[in-house]
Every structure is written in C-alpha cells, then in structure tokens.
Motif scaffolding. Structure first.
Motif, PDB file in Angstrom:
ATOM      1  N   LEU A  80      26.318   2.672  50.064  1.00  0.00           N
ATOM      2  CA  LEU A  80      27.062   3.391  49.142  1.00  0.00           C
ATOM      3  C   LEU A  80      26.879   4.937  49.228  1.00  0.00           C
ATOM      4  O   LEU A  80      25.789   5.345  49.043  1.00  0.00           O
ATOM      5  N   TYR A  81      27.902   5.554  49.761  1.00  0.00           N
ATOM      6  CA  TYR A  81      27.779   6.883  49.861  1.00  0.00           C
ATOM      7  C   TYR A  81      28.805   7.676  49.197  1.00  0.00           C
ATOM      8  O   TYR A  81      29.755   8.168  49.539  1.00  0.00           O
ATOM      9  N   ASN A 106      22.332   9.666  49.617  1.00  0.00           N
ATOM     10  CA  ASN A 106      22.564  10.595  48.891  1.00  0.00           C
ATOM     11  C   ASN A 106      23.879  11.320  49.820  1.00  0.00           C
ATOM     12  O   ASN A 106      23.948  11.396  50.839  1.00  0.00           O
ATOM     13  N   PRO A 107      24.854  11.609  48.817  1.00  0.00           N
ATOM     14  CA  PRO A 107      26.259  12.208  49.257  1.00  0.00           C
ATOM     15  C   PRO A 107      26.088  13.652  49.957  1.00  0.00           C
ATOM     16  O   PRO A 107      27.027  13.903  50.626  1.00  0.00           O
ATOM     17  N   MET A 108      24.881  14.293  49.911  1.00  0.00           N
ATOM     18  CA  MET A 108      24.620  15.399  50.540  1.00  0.00           C
ATOM     19  C   MET A 108      24.321  15.390  51.873  1.00  0.00           C
ATOM     20  O   MET A 108      24.254  16.118  52.791  1.00  0.00           O
ATOM     21  N   LEU A 127      30.945   1.723  51.735  1.00  0.00           N
ATOM     22  CA  LEU A 127      31.688   2.444  50.658  1.00  0.00           C
ATOM     23  C   LEU A 127      31.218   3.942  50.270  1.00  0.00           C
ATOM     24  O   LEU A 127      30.387   4.137  50.311  1.00  0.00           O
ATOM     25  N   CYS A 128      32.628   4.768  50.700  1.00  0.00           N
ATOM     26  CA  CYS A 128      32.167   6.282  50.560  1.00  0.00           C
ATOM     27  C   CYS A 128      33.280   6.710  49.880  1.00  0.00           C
ATOM     28  O   CYS A 128      34.477   6.345  49.476  1.00  0.00           O
ATOM     29  N   LEU A 129      33.146   7.700  49.318  1.00  0.00           N
ATOM     30  CA  LEU A 129      34.139   8.964  48.944  1.00  0.00           C
ATOM     31  C   LEU A 129      35.098   9.443  50.011  1.00  0.00           C
ATOM     32  O   LEU A 129      34.548   9.600  51.110  1.00  0.00           O
TER      33      LEU A 129
END
Length: 552
Positions: A80-81, A106-108, A127-129
């Motif tokens: 999960l990003y 961490n999305p950073m 699953l990512c943005l």
C-alpha cells in the motif's frame, strides 16, 4: 524492578491483564463484529465523502475477489503506497480477506527506497496513488527488480467531490494503461465476495518498515493479535465509544495511524476523519467541520495547528482526548498548548515493534515532571505489559537509574521479516530492547531520556539532547528545538542547537546560548545555536536529528 505495587494503579488497570473477547482475536474478526453491530456507522469521512461500515465491507470484498482472480494467493503481500485516503483502508482489509499480508509503505519514498521495500517484502501486488505511479512506480516495475505482477491505482479524488486547492494542484485523474483503476475494479466486482478468510491471531497482518536510521529498514511482523490487542488498548485506556470521532492526522502507513486511527475506528466502531495528508489549514477546517473528539499525533502536529493565524480555542473545543507520541513533550510546550488551544495533551509512548502504545498517561491523570531533569513522564505501562530498565550488561536496574527500556507484552512483534539475526538481537526471548534510554520513578512512572545513539560525550560528560531541548522550549520565543553533538577539537564533542522561533518572536543565537547557560550545568549548554525556519521532520512529525548532524 518491573512495576511497583501502588494502590492507585488499580484505578487505571495499568500493567494488568486486559481481556480480549473472542470476536477480537484477529483484525478480520474485529471488522466482522463491528459490521454486524453497526453496518450504517459512518466509518470514514473524507472531505465531503462518507463511507459506511457496510460499504467499506463490500468494497474490500470486491477488491479481495479481484486480487484472487488475478493470481493473489494466501500469504502473498499487497503493498500500500498511499496517503491517508479511503483506498488505504479498503486495500488493507482486502489484503486480509484475500488471505494475504499488507505492506505499509511511506508515500514519500522514491525509486531506490520503493524498489528495496517491494523486493524485500516480496510483494506481488501494489495499490498506489495514480500520481505516484506516474512519478515513481512505473520506472520501478520496469526495472524488473521486484516480484510485483499487479499494479492498481487510486486517486486522491476518489470518494469525494470537494477538491481543495491547498492539497491538490489539479482536479484531473491520470489514466494509466499499464495499471488497473481501483474504482473501476470495485464497480466490476461489486457484490462479489471472496472465500471466507480465517487468519490465526498470530499470523502476520502487516509489514511495517522501521525507519532504517541505524541500517537498512526492517519489516516488523505486526500480527493480527498485536494489532487487535492495541486497538483495544486505545479504546479502553481512553474510554472511547461509538459516539467518538477520530481525527486521522498520523500517516496510515505508520503504526500510530494503523492502530490509533484505523484500528480504533474499526473496533469501536466510530468515524475516522481523513484529509489525504497533513496540511495544517486543511486539518483545521476538518476539525471545524467534523468535530472530532479524539486524536493521537506527534507534538509537532499540535504546534503547527495551534500556530495557524486564524486558530482559536473554540476550534479545538470538540477534542476531549488528545495524545501525543513519536517524540517527547517538553513541559513548557504542553503548558503553552494548553493556554493557546485549551487542549490537555497526554503523553503516549510506543514503537513500530510494540504496535503503538506500550506506555501512556492514564486519561484524566496529571503526568509528573522529574525534578532532576525536568522531563515529563511518558506514562505507565498499558494493559498486560511488563517494562524493565536494563544496564549495559543486560541486568535489571533499580528504581531511578537510567538504562535501556525493555518491553514484554501482547503488543510486541515476534520479529522482523526474513531477518533472524536482527530479531535475536533486538527481541531476545520475546522482550524488545528499544534502544531508548529512560528510567522509572518510585511511583511507577516512566521517563524517556533519549535515544541511546543520540547521547553526546563532551570531554567525558554524558549529555542527553532531550534535556537541553526541554530548556530551550521553556524560552518564550522558541517554537521547536533540536540538539546534536558536533566535533570539537578540545572536548571531542560539543553541543549544538537548531532552533525555530514562534511567529512574531525574536531571539538571537547569543541570547539563547546565554539562556541555556543560566539554566543548566556548564558542560551541557549549547556552545552554538543556529536559527532555522523549519526543522526537518519525518512524515510522522519526528524531528530528524540525523539530518541536522549533516549540516554541521
């Protein structure tokens, strides 16, 4: 001395067993029990969007069915990003319903970091943005260095209509021809249910990666039992009910967000207010709109919210329970926030390896301040938790002596993913050696002195940065402070402070040095102070001393 026998402890149940009811043995049991009790509960509020428990249950069923149709099998990992979006919660539950493990990222993180985490965890699905897919993921997958076979994208705009320009630079949703769209999948699989998953309490639910400050990141094995136990700890320690509303300001990929936000909301059940990522103005508006009653966040979050020019004590009037973890609170900061916001902020302490809290100040109790160091207590051990203070030789130290904090309890992870040597070193015989230094007083209150590795040795004198920072926080102009050791030709190491000032306040470095000199022993006070606009922080709000060392 693991815990003294004090009559007042019976009032809080600190350190004593807490019963886990049978339907809370795993996180899926917890979810199913809440869906049966309150299917119409508004479990997620995301700007102007609302998701009920029943809708969340159906959405995660649909995603789990889609994963299984595309080759996801029991024990596989779904990474999960994402930011603090509904997609994170949907993906988390779907991983469990498909018999797998979620990997919180961490999305950073950028290309190198994401590649390492995906490869180390052996994730087969991601699953990512959508914006992260375009900027980072596409190149990582193309490199062929991971086992990821399936990529699903979600948009920050999903599940909401009101697009806030302070957070979102555009209002369009990128289309990726090399990934599947989450909302399209959910529509295609609407009404589908996966075969019932039945994880055991000691099965791994989530891999959460440590920050890697002392080496490469390690994947902590957060089990269903770990997560369920501490979700109940939060609920019972703070006396939360379905009438409460949780402000989700901690990142959901972090253990505080996972347990102190998602876990609480699913267990209680009660609404979880999400705002994509932390922006003080956006969060302040969410507080005004949704009137949350509980939150747990880094102290820097509270400082930032209180510092908004239009913030008033009335804005925070709905928040009856506020806890702060991730970094110690200076007494002066607690007092200043109480005066400016009306919030009574309580200390809580834990780590990734303890699934959030191992210690907390009992709600309604006044945390004492150690008269010798001026440190504010981090609280007492929570339910069923035994804490010891150990010397360098591993022997238990008596009351009042400073040593390493070691923790044993149902919230301690069994180990690290594929790292038996690190597990044996950090969690020998199931007891976590935290790397944090502290002590326990005669009444059973614990105090965090500092990280073991951050100690400064100046001409043989031991100096803990935390003590110097607490003195600086007492200065009326100081907003934030961080202290590090820097090389010194004469003393070997000496003390340097980085300070940001409150809006409208003024102070010179020389004035701050003199203030410290007047308030502490000669060997402790900082020889230099550097004023900065902002101190570097992690996404969870911890000040990054290691980055400051690089500036010296």
């Amino acid at each position: 001395m693991s815990y003294p026998d004090r009559p007042w402890l019976a009032r809080y149940g600190a350190g004593r067993p807490a019963d886990l009811t049978p339907d809370h043995g795993t996180m899926l049991d917890l979810l199913r029990a809440s869906v049966a009790r309150a299917p119409a509960c508004e479990i997620i509020r995301y700007f102007d969007g609302v998701l009920t428990l029943a809708e969340l249950d159906r959405a995660s069923d649909a995603l789990a069915a889609a994963l299984l149709d595309r080759g996801f099998t029991a024990g596989d990992r779904l990474a999960l990003y994402l930011q603090n979006n509904p997609a994170f919660v949907i993906g988390l539950l779907a991983a469990w319903k498909a018999g797998g493990i979620a990997v919180a990222i961490n999305p950073m993180n950028k290309h190198r970091e994401l590649t390492y985490l995906l490869a180390d965890s052996g994730s087969t699905a991601l699953l990512c943005l959508d914006e992260l897919h375009a900027d980072v993921v596409r190149a990582v997958i193309a490199s062929g260095q991971t086992d990821v076979r399936l990529v699903i994208t979600a948009s920050a705009f999903d599940r909401q209509q009101r697009i806030d320009p302070r957070l979102f630079a555009h209002a369009t949703k990128p289309v990726a021809d090399d990934a599947l769209d989450l909302e399209t999948l959910l529509e295609q699989y609407a009404g589908r249910t996966p075969p019932p998953a039945a994880p055991e309490p000691d099965d791994v639910a989530v891999l959460t990666y440590t920050s890697g400050t002392t080496g490469v990141p390690k994947g902590a094995l957060n089990t269903h039992r770990n997560l369920a136990f501490n979700a109940q700890t939060y609920r019972d320690w703070m006396a939360l009910t379905p009438d409460d509303r949780v402000l989700g300001v901690a990142p959901l990929f972090h253990i505080t967000g996972l347990v102190g936000h998602v876990g609480i909301a699913l267990l209680t059940p009660c609404p979880l207010v999400l705002t994509h990522r932390f922006h003080p103005g956006v969060v302040l508006d969410a507080i005004r709109e949704h009137r949350p009653t509980f939150t747990v966040a880094a102290i820097t979050v509270f400082i930032s919210l209180a510092g908004q020019p239009d913030a008033t004590p009335e804005d925070f009037g709905s928040v009856r329970i506020a806890y702060s973890g991730g970094a110690p609170i200076a007494p002066a900061v607690r007092d200043r926030l109480r005066a400016t916001t009306g919030l009574e902020i309580y200390n809580i302490y834990g780590l990734t390896e303890t699934n959030s809290p191992s210690h907390a100040v009992p709600f309604g109790a006044a945390a004492p301040v150690d008269p010798a160091s001026g440190a504010l207590s981090i609280g007492v051990p929570v339910f069923s938790t035994v804490v010891r203070i150990l010397g360098d030789d591993g022997a238990e130290l008596p009351v009042g002596e400073v040593g390493e904090i070691a923790i044993r309890g149902p919230q301690v992870v069994p180990g690290y993913w594929n790292k038996p040597d690190a597990t044996a070193e950090s969690i020998p015989d199931g007891e976590l050696r935290t790397g944090d230094v502290g002590f326990m007083d005669a009444d059973g209150w614990f105090y965090l002195v500092d990280r073991k590795k951050d100690m400064i040795n100046a001409a043989g004198y031991k100096i803990w940065p935390r003590e110097v920072e607490d003195v600086l926080y007492a200065h009326p102009a100081v907003r934030e402070a961080a202290v590090v050791g820097v090389p010194d030709a004469y003393r070997g190491e000496t003390v340097k402070a980085f300070v940001s000032l409150l809006p409208g306040a003024s102070a010179t470095p020389a004035e701050l040095v003199e203030y410290c000199r007047e308030n502490m022993a000669a060997y402790k006070y900082p020889r230099t102070v550097e004023l900065v606009d902002e101190l570097p922080k992690t996404t969870t709000g911890k000040i990054l001393r290691r980055e400051l060392r690089g500036r010296t």
